[in-house]
Design a protein around this motif. Sequence first.
Motif, PDB file in Angstrom:
ATOM      1  N   THR A 151      36.694  34.911  51.762  1.00  0.00           N
ATOM      2  CA  THR A 151      37.406  33.698  52.207  1.00  0.00           C
ATOM      3  C   THR A 151      37.603  32.677  51.096  1.00  0.00           C
ATOM      4  OG1 THR A 151      35.313  32.738  52.975  1.00  0.00           O
ATOM      5  CG2 THR A 151      36.618  33.972  54.591  1.00  0.00           C
ATOM      6  N   SER A 192      38.755  45.283  52.932  1.00  0.00           N
ATOM      7  CA  SER A 192      39.949  44.434  52.806  1.00  0.00           C
ATOM      8  C   SER A 192      40.446  44.356  51.368  1.00  0.00           C
ATOM      9  CB  SER A 192      39.644  43.026  53.329  1.00  0.00           C
ATOM     10  OG  SER A 192      38.741  42.337  52.470  1.00  0.00           O
ATOM     11  N   VAL A 223      35.646  37.622  60.273  1.00  0.00           N
ATOM     12  CA  VAL A 223      35.114  36.262  60.423  1.00  0.00           C
ATOM     13  C   VAL A 223      34.926  35.924  61.900  1.00  0.00           C
ATOM     14  CG1 VAL A 223      35.640  33.820  60.074  1.00  0.00           C
ATOM     15  CG2 VAL A 223      36.006  35.455  58.215  1.00  0.00           C
ATOM     16  N   ALA A 224      35.877  36.349  62.740  1.00  0.00           N
ATOM     17  CA  ALA A 224      35.756  36.106  64.180  1.00  0.00           C
ATOM     18  C   ALA A 224      34.560  36.858  64.759  1.00  0.00           C
ATOM     19  CB  ALA A 224      37.045  36.520  64.888  1.00  0.00           C
ATOM     20  N   HIS A 278      44.194  40.225  54.746  1.00  0.00           N
ATOM     21  CA  HIS A 278      43.696  38.994  55.362  1.00  0.00           C
ATOM     22  C   HIS A 278      43.573  39.114  56.881  1.00  0.00           C
ATOM     23  CE1 HIS A 278      43.558  36.636  51.673  1.00  0.00           C
ATOM     24  NE2 HIS A 278      44.664  37.286  51.315  1.00  0.00           N
ATOM     25  N   ALA A 279      44.299  40.034  57.481  1.00  0.00           N
ATOM     26  CA  ALA A 279      44.117  40.271  58.918  1.00  0.00           C
ATOM     27  C   ALA A 279      42.731  40.851  59.182  1.00  0.00           C
ATOM     28  CB  ALA A 279      45.200  41.212  59.437  1.00  0.00           C
ATOM     29  N   ILE A 331      40.138  40.422  57.227  1.00  0.00           N
ATOM     30  CA  ILE A 331      39.190  39.339  56.929  1.00  0.00           C
ATOM     31  C   ILE A 331      39.061  38.404  58.127  1.00  0.00           C
ATOM     32  CG2 ILE A 331      38.789  37.305  55.487  1.00  0.00           C
ATOM     33  CD1 ILE A 331      40.167  38.889  53.195  1.00  0.00           C
ATOM     34  N   ASP A 332      40.190  38.037  58.729  1.00  0.00           N
ATOM     35  CA  ASP A 332      40.161  37.146  59.889  1.00  0.00           C
ATOM     36  C   ASP A 332      39.411  37.791  61.049  1.00  0.00           C
ATOM     37  OD1 ASP A 332      41.612  35.294  58.478  1.00  0.00           O
ATOM     38  OD2 ASP A 332      43.544  35.830  59.366  1.00  0.00           O
ATOM     39  N   GLU A 333      39.631  39.090  61.267  1.00  0.00           N
ATOM     40  CA  GLU A 333      38.921  39.788  62.347  1.00  0.00           C
ATOM     41  C   GLU A 333      37.422  39.764  62.097  1.00  0.00           C
ATOM     42  OE1 GLU A 333      38.527  44.210  64.433  1.00  0.00           O
ATOM     43  OE2 GLU A 333      39.994  43.897  62.843  1.00  0.00           O
TER      44      GLU A 333
END
Length: 420
Positions: free
Chosen positions: A307, A251, A283-284, A276-277, A279-281
Amino acid sequence: MSDPHEAGPRAAGAAQAAAAAAGDAYPRIVAALIRVTGDWTLAEDCAQEALVTALDRWPTDGVPANPGGWLMTVARNRALDVLRRAAIERRKLRDLAVQALTAATDDEVERPPGVAVADDRLRLIFTCCHPALALPAQVALTLRVVCAVPTERIAQAFLVSESTMTRRLTRAKTKISAAGIPFRVPSGDALGERLPGVLAVVYLLFTHGYNPDGEPAFADEAIRLARLLASLMPDQDEPRALLALALLQHSRRATRRDAAGELVPLDRQDRTRWDHAAIDEAVALLADLRQDGPYAWQARIAACHATARSVEATDWRRIATCYDRLAALEPSPVVGLNRAVAHGYAHGPASGLELLALARADGALDGYPLALAAEADLTARAGDGTRAAALFREAAAQAGSEVERRALLQRAAEAQSASH
């Protein structure tokens, strides 16, 4: 008669469609043909010929509704033709393979786009990553057969000639055949024993692309493989953890160098430009893990960095705790080094230097530039800029690339300046 002015855009569209179909279909076709023929070279050749045929026909005939199925049909027919022309002494083997091809691939040809062919692709990955092969051979074979990376580019990554890499790949395939290495995914305890090796190959492939002088496309291929493993092995946590780790590290790819191509340290990167997309994936993915393996702890560490809104907001105590758990689970000199750095930021440079001395006690990190750089950074933060500058210069002398050398020399100049 077709408009000649449309030929260029049509050809470009066909080429794009072939490339998109190849990304998903190529390893599926190769895996299916290897499974039923046992001939790695034949499988690769037929898959490649199918792609060439697509580039020749699709600009005039149009892109088929199911490009992957079309490519599978062409590759299968080419394999059938080659086998039917085989020498008489191979008749029995040929007939068995022809029967298997006719029976086994019909469902694959008709399968709608997007439906996974789990068994064959997993078999292919596990076969390429078999422990009977040396680790460099595993990585090279995975790049060539699973990712369809040209031999020339693999050779460049390994700093050898194309002919040398061709021989290495041939020897690896020959060893698989001669040693009777099974084309299958292990089960039970054997899966638990083999999976870490497969993940290690994928992560090594990622680092080949993520390193400062690496091939960026290799990092993308590794993420694609990790995503494939995660989707095909939903009951295994570590493939998802590895995918999360790679996504988090990758990322930052747009901010790791400045306009002049120089390395930008993590604490100076523009975090608004991180992906950040991704990163969000990641984290999920981490939120769904049920077990704590080594890739899970590494990914959690990367998530702490990714984060945080700023360097000052980074939760170094959490990172230090994660490294404690990782060191207990999978101790290694590099983990010990990173643990020392984390404790240095979480609990002060004296604590970090103490742990670093322990990590270096057995000599495994002697001459390792990152160990010298870590000591230099901790020493600078402890207030000894002159000593830190000398350590940064020593690290620069051991650096593996010119861009790393320049970055370390810059740190040496900053430490020296701060000491005055």
